[in-house]
Design an enzyme around this catalytic site. Structure first.
Site, PDB file in Angstrom:
ATOM      1  N   LYS A   1      -3.561   5.080   7.079  1.00  0.00           N
ATOM      2  CA  LYS A   1      -2.207   5.000   7.645  1.00  0.00           C
ATOM      3  C   LYS A   1      -1.372   6.194   7.240  1.00  0.00           C
ATOM      4  O   LYS A   1      -1.538   6.734   6.143  1.00  0.00           O
ATOM      5  CB  LYS A   1      -1.514   3.749   7.114  1.00  0.00           C
ATOM      6  CG  LYS A   1      -1.867   2.480   7.827  1.00  0.00           C
ATOM      7  CD  LYS A   1      -0.744   1.463   7.638  1.00  0.00           C
ATOM      8  CE  LYS A   1      -1.008   0.239   8.497  1.00  0.00           C
ATOM      9  NZ  LYS A   1      -2.015  -0.648   7.917  1.00  0.00           N
TER      10      LYS A   1
ATOM     11  N   GLU B   1     -14.030  -6.555   3.589  1.00  0.00           N
ATOM     12  CA  GLU B   1     -13.118  -6.783   2.456  1.00  0.00           C
ATOM     13  C   GLU B   1     -12.191  -7.968   2.710  1.00  0.00           C
ATOM     14  O   GLU B   1     -12.036  -8.438   3.841  1.00  0.00           O
ATOM     15  CB  GLU B   1     -12.295  -5.519   2.165  1.00  0.00           C
ATOM     16  CG  GLU B   1     -11.293  -5.189   3.249  1.00  0.00           C
ATOM     17  CD  GLU B   1     -10.070  -4.456   2.704  1.00  0.00           C
ATOM     18  OE1 GLU B   1      -9.372  -5.020   1.837  1.00  0.00           O
ATOM     19  OE2 GLU B   1      -9.817  -3.330   3.166  1.00  0.00           O
TER      20      GLU B   1
ATOM     21  N   LYS C   1      -4.462  -9.258  -5.587  1.00  0.00           N
ATOM     22  CA  LYS C   1      -5.052  -8.071  -4.969  1.00  0.00           C
ATOM     23  C   LYS C   1      -5.882  -7.378  -6.059  1.00  0.00           C
ATOM     24  O   LYS C   1      -5.328  -6.939  -7.068  1.00  0.00           O
ATOM     25  CB  LYS C   1      -3.926  -7.159  -4.455  1.00  0.00           C
ATOM     26  CG  LYS C   1      -4.392  -5.815  -3.928  1.00  0.00           C
ATOM     27  CD  LYS C   1      -3.201  -4.952  -3.518  1.00  0.00           C
ATOM     28  CE  LYS C   1      -3.603  -3.497  -3.364  1.00  0.00           C
ATOM     29  NZ  LYS C   1      -2.440  -2.608  -3.188  1.00  0.00           N
TER      30      LYS C   1
ATOM     31  N   VAL D   1     -10.606  -2.031  -0.931  1.00  0.00           N
ATOM     32  CA  VAL D   1     -11.724  -1.147  -0.581  1.00  0.00           C
ATOM     33  C   VAL D   1     -12.508  -0.803  -1.848  1.00  0.00           C
ATOM     34  O   VAL D   1     -13.745  -0.905  -1.881  1.00  0.00           O
ATOM     35  CB  VAL D   1     -11.213   0.123   0.132  1.00  0.00           C
ATOM     36  CG1 VAL D   1     -12.321   1.168   0.237  1.00  0.00           C
ATOM     37  CG2 VAL D   1     -10.674  -0.233   1.517  1.00  0.00           C
TER      38      VAL D   1
HETATM   39  N1  PSU Z   1      -4.362   0.137   4.159  1.00  0.00           N
HETATM   40  C1  PSU Z   1      -4.263  -0.608   5.283  1.00  0.00           C
HETATM   41  N2  PSU Z   1      -4.518  -1.943   5.226  1.00  0.00           N
HETATM   42  C2  PSU Z   1      -4.877  -2.553   4.057  1.00  0.00           C
HETATM   43  C3  PSU Z   1      -4.998  -1.760   2.868  1.00  0.00           C
HETATM   44  C4  PSU Z   1      -4.726  -0.424   2.982  1.00  0.00           C
HETATM   45  O1  PSU Z   1      -3.945  -0.072   6.331  1.00  0.00           O
HETATM   46  O2  PSU Z   1      -5.083  -3.791   4.032  1.00  0.00           O
HETATM   47  C5  PSU Z   1      -5.421  -2.397   1.591  1.00  0.00           C
HETATM   48  C6  PSU Z   1      -6.924  -2.169   1.342  1.00  0.00           C
HETATM   49  O3  PSU Z   1      -7.452  -3.296   0.676  1.00  0.00           O
HETATM   50  C7  PSU Z   1      -6.924  -0.967   0.416  1.00  0.00           C
HETATM   51  C8  PSU Z   1      -5.711  -1.240  -0.406  1.00  0.00           C
HETATM   52  O4  PSU Z   1      -8.095  -0.848  -0.365  1.00  0.00           O
HETATM   53  O5  PSU Z   1      -4.752  -1.768   0.489  1.00  0.00           O
HETATM   54  C9  PSU Z   1      -5.190   0.011  -1.087  1.00  0.00           C
HETATM   55  O6  PSU Z   1      -4.168  -0.365  -1.978  1.00  0.00           O
HETATM   56  P1  PSU Z   1      -3.549   0.754  -2.960  1.00  0.00           P
HETATM   57  O7  PSU Z   1      -2.862   1.724  -2.060  1.00  0.00           O
HETATM   58  O8  PSU Z   1      -2.622  -0.022  -3.837  1.00  0.00           O
HETATM   59  O9  PSU Z   1      -4.721   1.354  -3.683  1.00  0.00           O
END
Ligand code: PSU
Ligand code: MN
Length: 316
Positions: A165, A30, A92, A112
């Site tokens: 995380k 990604e 993003k 993702v």
């Molecule tokens: N968690 C991480 N590192 C990242 C992301 C998430 O530890 O870089 C990124 C990934 O691209 C994931 C996105 O798909 O953040 C999720 O964002 P949201 O929580 O806004 O869906």
């Protein structure tokens, strides 16, 4: 859906096209992790090192991003640099955002969720990331659940990660995945990993360490028409893991800062990642880099095993 029409939006890099001709397995990577997950120049350096690890194991890395109104399957070194440097101008992009950024022709880094969509269209079955999105803490009030989880429910791609995380509610994240029929496979230990920390304290659904056995699991799921994705969780290498109490403190502080500044929606995850990195004095970045590289090894082995695995039931 007309897949032939969808594929007209995709362009393979010369290296990916060559790998297809040679019958070498492809591994999707990604780009949001580059543009929004790590600071420059560590992001670009790590992306290149990850690609080298994948090539060293006989698979071809296909980093996915949106450039010039096309879904690019595989990027050149210059394009990786562009995504890593021009962070303010890179959107993003999750499922919702794909048509906006593609029709406008602007720069987009895929999350993702969006990378899974593009990988499936490109015929790539395995995808490596750092950590997946999930159910945010406090989601009962905010409804903040990453679109990554819905994508895992519907799009048939295996996602290799170091769990998720602890900015997220990991127990609710696993509940959500169970509800939507997404298997969580642990590799290297019994429990789901927690990104900086090896052990989330939560058991994964199945433990499968061997790549050939992981490939058989995937083939069985997809042969049966069950569709959807699979999470393959592998822990951060021991020497790069961070102490849980430190991480807990940084995460609590980062969430409090986000609340105080009214950060929400798609800005929340990048804000928390950057805040944790600052609070940890760079220690979280070092762990992040180490775990992504390790995930790339696990993913490359799986891509090779899938290429070797047949369809249908094996001999009993
Ligand atoms: N968690 C991480 N590192 C990242 C992301 C998430 O530890 O870089 C990124 C990934 O691209 C994931 C996105 O798909 O953040 C999720 O964002 P949201 O929580 O806004 O869906
Ligand atoms: Mn969200």
């Amino acid at each position: 859906m007309n897949k032939a029409l969808a594929r007209r939006w995709l362009v393979d890099s010369p290296a990916v096209a060559e790998a297809r001709r040679a019958g070498r397995p492809l591994l999707a990577l990604e780009s949001t992790i580059i543009s929004h997950g790590m600071p420059y120049p560590h992001n670009v350096r790590t992306a290149r090192e990850v690609e080298a690890i994948v090539r060293g194991l006989g698979a071809e890395p296909a980093t996915i991003a949106l450039i010039g109104g096309r879904v690019r399957i595989g990027l050149s070194d210059d394009e990786l640099d562009l995504l890593g440097r021009a962070t303010g101008e890179v959107a993003k992009v999750s499922r919702r955002d794909l048509p906006a950024i593609l029709s406008r022709g602007s720069l987009g880094a895929t999350t993702v969720a969006a990378t899974m969509i593009c990988a499936e269209l490109a015929g790539i079955e395995v995808f490596v990331t750092g950590g997946i999105g999930g159910v945010h803490r406090g989601a009962a009030q905010t409804f903040d659940i990453s679109a990554d989880l819905q994508e895992l429910a519907r799009t048939p791609v295996a996602v290799v990660c170091a769990g998720a995380k602890s900015i997220l509610d990991l127990a609710l994240t696993l509940e959500y995945l169970e509800t939507h029929g997404v298997p969580v496979i642990a590799c290297g230990q019994d429990n789901f990993a927690a990104f900086h920390v090896r052990d989330s304290g939560l058991r994964a659904d199945f433990r499968i360490d061997d790549a050939a056995a992981q490939a058989r699991f995937l083939r069985t799921k997809w042969d049966l028409g069950l569709g959807g994705g699979v999470v393959i969780s592998t822990p951060v290498p021991g020497d790069a893991a961070l102490p849980r109490d430190y991480v807990d403190r940084w995460v609590a502080q980062a969430i409090a800062d986000a609340d105080a500044q009214g950060i929400a929606g798609k800005a929340l995850t990048p804000f928390l990642l950057a805040r944790i990195e600052a609070l940890s004095g760079g220690r979280s970045l070092a762990a992040n880099i180490a775990l992504v590289k390790h995930n790339a090894e696990v993913g490359a082995r799986l891509a090779n095993a899938l290429a070797a695995a047949g369809h249908g039931p094996g001999e009993v």
